[in-house]
Design a protein around this motif. Structure first.
Motif, PDB file in Angstrom:
ATOM      1  N   CYS A  58       0.822  -1.219   0.000  1.00  0.00           N
ATOM      2  CA  CYS A  58       0.000   0.000   0.000  1.00  0.00           C
ATOM      3  C   CYS A  58       0.853   1.265   0.000  1.00  0.00           C
ATOM      4  O   CYS A  58       2.028   1.250   0.351  1.00  0.00           O
ATOM      5  CB  CYS A  58      -0.892   0.030   1.243  1.00  0.00           C
ATOM      6  SG  CYS A  58      -1.900  -1.446   1.503  1.00  0.00           S
ATOM      7  N   SER A  59       0.212   2.367  -0.373  1.00  0.00           N
ATOM      8  CA  SER A  59       0.763   3.713  -0.215  1.00  0.00           C
ATOM      9  C   SER A  59      -0.292   4.541   0.493  1.00  0.00           C
ATOM     10  O   SER A  59      -1.481   4.412   0.221  1.00  0.00           O
ATOM     11  CB  SER A  59       1.087   4.344  -1.571  1.00  0.00           C
ATOM     12  OG  SER A  59       1.972   3.535  -2.307  1.00  0.00           O
ATOM     13  N   LEU A  60       0.144   5.412   1.397  1.00  0.00           N
ATOM     14  CA  LEU A  60      -0.796   6.206   2.182  1.00  0.00           C
ATOM     15  C   LEU A  60      -0.770   7.657   1.750  1.00  0.00           C
ATOM     16  O   LEU A  60       0.285   8.224   1.486  1.00  0.00           O
ATOM     17  CB  LEU A  60      -0.451   6.112   3.669  1.00  0.00           C
ATOM     18  CG  LEU A  60      -1.377   6.856   4.638  1.00  0.00           C
ATOM     19  CD1 LEU A  60      -2.789   6.287   4.575  1.00  0.00           C
ATOM     20  CD2 LEU A  60      -0.836   6.768   6.055  1.00  0.00           C
ATOM     21  N   SER A  61      -1.945   8.269   1.713  1.00  0.00           N
ATOM     22  CA  SER A  61      -2.072   9.677   1.374  1.00  0.00           C
ATOM     23  C   SER A  61      -2.398  10.468   2.627  1.00  0.00           C
ATOM     24  O   SER A  61      -3.388  10.200   3.295  1.00  0.00           O
ATOM     25  CB  SER A  61      -3.181   9.870   0.332  1.00  0.00           C
ATOM     26  OG  SER A  61      -3.406  11.234   0.116  1.00  0.00           O
ATOM     27  N   SER A  62      -1.577  11.457   2.967  1.00  0.00           N
ATOM     28  CA  SER A  62      -1.822  12.267   4.157  1.00  0.00           C
ATOM     29  C   SER A  62      -2.970  13.241   3.925  1.00  0.00           C
ATOM     30  O   SER A  62      -3.719  13.568   4.835  1.00  0.00           O
ATOM     31  CB  SER A  62      -0.561  13.038   4.546  1.00  0.00           C
ATOM     32  OG  SER A  62      -0.124  13.826   3.466  1.00  0.00           O
ATOM     33  N   SER A  63      -3.080  13.745   2.707  1.00  0.00           N
ATOM     34  CA  SER A  63      -4.280  14.450   2.299  1.00  0.00           C
ATOM     35  C   SER A  63      -4.896  13.581   1.214  1.00  0.00           C
ATOM     36  O   SER A  63      -4.247  12.687   0.692  1.00  0.00           O
ATOM     37  CB  SER A  63      -3.956  15.841   1.774  1.00  0.00           C
ATOM     38  OG  SER A  63      -3.054  15.739   0.686  1.00  0.00           O
ATOM     39  N   LEU A  64      -6.115  13.808   0.852  1.00  0.00           N
ATOM     40  CA  LEU A  64      -6.837  12.809   0.071  1.00  0.00           C
ATOM     41  C   LEU A  64      -6.150  12.364  -1.211  1.00  0.00           C
ATOM     42  O   LEU A  64      -6.165  11.202  -1.557  1.00  0.00           O
ATOM     43  CB  LEU A  64      -8.235  13.331  -0.247  1.00  0.00           C
ATOM     44  CG  LEU A  64      -9.280  12.985   0.806  1.00  0.00           C
ATOM     45  CD1 LEU A  64     -10.596  13.670   0.477  1.00  0.00           C
ATOM     46  CD2 LEU A  64      -9.479  11.488   0.897  1.00  0.00           C
TER      47      LEU A  64
END
Length: 244
Positions: A230-236
């Motif tokens: 996975c990769s995470l988005s701190s803002s959408l």
């Protein structure tokens, strides 16, 4: 194919960093207390309908004869209904009975469901109450395999597939061959902006016995391998790979 998971940031961060993931159930999604865009009391349900054809069409189908209680011969024209049952129209004493409809209510067995979107857009997040972060699944096959392994440590399940949801009416005309579109992958058109893809797992005992519908509850998995895919988005909509 990359998929996207919209949720509260704390839940996506827990999945990304610790491999903690809640997997819901079909029947749980029917509960009224879920937020907008999640709750749907018709999840896994649909209605099959079939019209008895016109009288001219009826006479070209399988014909049988019965004797009425009064000793009168009655011609019956038989059809197969959406439930596998036989039904028909009859003609006797100059009277015709036709232009009727039959229906069958389909209610899927309870199963585990994991929902994603195939589209990364603010339009999707706006449909989901409480979603303020986006997790991208970069390796979908490996992610689903790990979820399947983790679920099987809780309860034996079969993975039924990963498919795009079809947004359509839940009332479906029977095709006279099979049960048509699987209601597990049907949602009303009012949810169309979600562009949903869902993965389904069915308990093996429910799959192996037609009359068994095992009662199940959502489970929280802890599999540290899940975050690797996975990769995470701190803002959408700003994706980054840096661990918190």
């Amino acid at each position: 194919m990359c998929l996207y998971r919209y949720s509260d940031y704390k839940f996506n961060a827990s999945l990304f960093n610790l491999g903690i993931l809640r997997v819901g159930t079909l029947y749980d999604f029917r509960r009224a207390e879920h937020e907008k865009g999640i709750q749907d009391d018709l999840e896994g349900k649909k209605t099959l309908t079939k019209m008895v054809p016109s009288w001219n069409e009826i006479q070209n189908t399988r014909k049988s004869s019965i004797i009425s209680p009064e000793g009168q011969k009655v011609d019956v024209y038989l059809h197969e209904g959406p439930g596998g049952q036989t039904y028909g129209a009859f003609k006797t004493g100059g009277c015709k009975l036709s232009n009727l409809s039959v229906k069958r209510e389909i209610n899927s067995k309870d199963c585990f469901v994991l929902c994603f979107s195939w589209h990364n857009s603010s339009d999707v997040s706006n449909c989901l109450g409480g979603a303020n972060s986006c997790l991208r699944i970069d390796d979908t096959n490996s992610f689903i395999n790990e979820v399947t392994i983790a679920l099987n440590t809780c309860i034996p399940v079969y993975f039924l597939g990963l498919k795009k949801v079809i947004y359509k009416s839940r009332i479906e005309v029977w095709n006279s061959r099979n049960l048509g579109t699987n209601p597990l992958f049907i949602k009303d058109k009012s949810f169309e902006e979600q562009k949903e893809v869902r993965a389904i797992w069915l308990p093996k005992i429910s799959a192996n016995f037609a009359r068994v519908n095992l009662k199940i509850n959502p489970v929280v998995l802890a599999n540290k391998n899940l975050g690797k895919f996975c990769s995470l988005s701190s803002s959408l909509f700003k994706i980054y790979n840096q661990r918190l």
